[in-house]
Design an enzyme around this catalytic site. Sequence first.
Site, PDB file in Angstrom:
ATOM      1  N   GLU A  27       0.538  -1.169  -0.254  1.00  9.86           N
ATOM      2  CA  GLU A  27      -0.242   0.200   0.042  1.00  9.86           C
ATOM      3  C   GLU A  27       0.891   1.276  -0.236  1.00  9.86           C
ATOM      4  OE1 GLU A  27      -3.151   2.102   2.381  1.00  9.86           O
ATOM      5  OE2 GLU A  27      -2.591   0.855   3.657  1.00  9.86           O
ATOM      6  N   ASP A  73       4.981   4.938   3.596  1.00 11.45           N
ATOM      7  CA  ASP A  73       4.450   6.399   3.560  1.00 11.45           C
ATOM      8  C   ASP A  73       6.394   6.702   4.710  1.00 11.45           C
ATOM      9  OD1 ASP A  73       1.548   8.122   3.900  1.00 11.45           O
ATOM     10  OD2 ASP A  73       3.329   9.311   4.291  1.00 11.45           O
ATOM     11  N   ASP A 131      -1.216  12.177  -2.632  1.00 12.79           N
ATOM     12  CA  ASP A 131      -1.602  12.957  -3.298  1.00 12.79           C
ATOM     13  C   ASP A 131      -1.902  13.123  -4.816  1.00 12.79           C
ATOM     14  OD1 ASP A 131      -1.313  14.004  -0.575  1.00 12.79           O
ATOM     15  OD2 ASP A 131       0.962  13.895  -0.898  1.00 12.79           O
ATOM     16  N   THR A 185     -10.602   4.632   4.226  1.00 11.07           N
ATOM     17  CA  THR A 185      -9.300   5.121   4.851  1.00 11.07           C
ATOM     18  C   THR A 185      -9.467   6.237   5.233  1.00 11.07           C
ATOM     19  OG1 THR A 185      -8.417   6.375   2.601  1.00 11.07           O
ATOM     20  CG2 THR A 185      -7.827   4.318   2.493  1.00 11.07           C
ATOM     21  N   TYR A 205      -8.789   9.186   4.818  1.00 13.82           N
ATOM     22  CA  TYR A 205      -9.055  10.322   3.572  1.00 13.82           C
ATOM     23  C   TYR A 205     -10.311  10.313   2.800  1.00 13.82           C
ATOM     24  CZ  TYR A 205      -4.671  13.414   4.276  1.00 13.82           C
ATOM     25  OH  TYR A 205      -3.912  14.194   4.921  1.00 13.82           O
ATOM     26  N   GLU A 206     -10.452   9.156   2.588  1.00 15.08           N
ATOM     27  CA  GLU A 206     -11.305   8.658   2.160  1.00 15.08           C
ATOM     28  C   GLU A 206     -12.735   9.307   3.002  1.00 15.08           C
ATOM     29  OE1 GLU A 206     -11.920   4.268   1.292  1.00 15.08           O
ATOM     30  OE2 GLU A 206     -13.526   4.779   0.078  1.00 15.08           O
TER      31      GLU A 206
HETATM   32  C1  LIG Z   1      -3.605  12.592   1.090  1.00 12.94           C
HETATM   33  S1  LIG Z   1      -2.484  11.064   2.494  1.00 12.94           S
HETATM   34  C2  LIG Z   1      -3.434   9.113   2.071  1.00 12.94           C
HETATM   35  C3  LIG Z   1      -2.970   8.628   3.290  1.00 12.94           C
HETATM   36  C4  LIG Z   1      -4.215   7.395   3.260  1.00 12.94           C
HETATM   37  N1  LIG Z   1      -3.720   6.781   2.179  1.00 12.94           N
HETATM   38  C5  LIG Z   1      -5.311   7.957   3.454  1.00 12.94           C
HETATM   39  O1  LIG Z   1      -6.438   7.271   1.824  1.00 12.94           O
HETATM   40  O2  LIG Z   1      -6.000   8.372   4.169  1.00 12.94           O
HETATM   41  C6  LIG Z   1      -1.127  10.940   0.967  1.00 12.94           C
HETATM   42  C7  LIG Z   1      -0.082  10.201   2.065  1.00 12.94           C
HETATM   43  O3  LIG Z   1       1.194   9.799   1.257  1.00 12.94           O
HETATM   44  C8  LIG Z   1       2.194  10.322   1.576  1.00 12.94           C
HETATM   45  N2  LIG Z   1       3.139  10.045   0.527  1.00 12.94           N
HETATM   46  C9  LIG Z   1       2.846  11.064  -1.051  1.00 12.94           C
HETATM   47  N3  LIG Z   1       4.745  10.881  -1.146  1.00 12.94           N
HETATM   48  C10 LIG Z   1       4.700  10.559  -0.520  1.00 12.94           C
HETATM   49  C11 LIG Z   1       6.197   9.953  -1.399  1.00 12.94           C
HETATM   50  N4  LIG Z   1       6.356  10.348  -2.323  1.00 12.94           N
HETATM   51  N5  LIG Z   1       6.896   9.196  -0.167  1.00 12.94           N
HETATM   52  C12 LIG Z   1       6.448   8.276   0.958  1.00 12.94           C
HETATM   53  N6  LIG Z   1       4.994   8.669   1.114  1.00 12.94           N
HETATM   54  C13 LIG Z   1       4.450   9.294   0.382  1.00 12.94           C
HETATM   55  C14 LIG Z   1       1.684  10.840   2.555  1.00 12.94           C
HETATM   56  O4  LIG Z   1       2.925  11.113   3.361  1.00 12.94           O
HETATM   57  C15 LIG Z   1       0.252  10.917   2.997  1.00 12.94           C
HETATM   58  O5  LIG Z   1       0.581   9.793   4.125  1.00 12.94           O
END
Ligand SMILES: C[S@@+](CC[C@H](N)C(=O)[O-])C[C@H]1O[C@@H](n2cnc3c(N)ncnc32)[C@H](O)[C@@H]1O
Length: 240
Positions: A40, A65, A114, A193, A195-196
Amino acid sequence: MKSFSNVIEPDFDQAFHNKSPLKGKWYTDVFKNDHPIVLELGCGKGEYTTGLAQTYPEKNFIGIDIKGARMWVGAGFADKLHLTNAVFLRTRIEFINSFFAENEVSEIWVTFPDPQPKKKRNRKRLTSSNFLNNYSRFLMPGGRIHLKTDSRFLHEYTREIVSLNQLPVHCSTRDLYGEKPTGTDDLLYSIQTHYESLFRAQGVPITYLSFSLKPNVMLIEPDDDQQEYLLKTFLPVEKD
Ligand SMILES: C[S@@+](CC[C@H](N)C(=O)[O-])C[C@H]1O[C@@H](n2cnc3c(N)ncnc32)[C@H](O)[C@@H]1O
């Protein structure tokens, strides 16, 4: 984080210089079985990592992450449930090829990443051709990539990459909960999740796309005109 046996926090040297002792060793050294490995990416609190691990004890799950505070929640939950098939790897996904060897991973979930809408050709998007080419180095042939996102822009952008590169599509919906496409796994609905749930509470449709890569094919990006079209058409609804 240090107290959790299910969290791996590699140092920068390992990640940056492709020196991880785990590369090619996840089956033998971490999980101590030969069950399929599922990732994931951008796991946050790791809802899919822990949710799928509970449902599929015959598979192994790795949440990845960079943010420790979010991962701590998932790792604590997995620890409490004594989930032996779920671990967390804290690293930047840019370094993912330092950790996984050819054919070591059978499936990838990308959950609410993101959308990185700021630039046209953005190599930081987790479904950009740049990242997909990296995943193809360790994803088994036919291995599925699941993208669940609230971002219509990211959904359409990824569909464009998939279509341009003629990749096999298994499922695509712009409104998962509204359309409930036939054949979709119940877990797409039952595991939600952090964010979802925030986006659903705002009434934002959740999109889903499942596809595979093609072995030994370098993927290309949509051209500048197409990127501009996608940004112009789908970005106004973005909440960055
Ligand atoms: C918008 S959050 C979504 C978190 C989770 N999947 C959710 O749906 O609740 C995006 C996550 O991706 C991680 N992330 C984004 N770019 C990343 C990268 N290049 N390497 C590691 N983690 C990354 C961020 O730290 C963050 O926790």
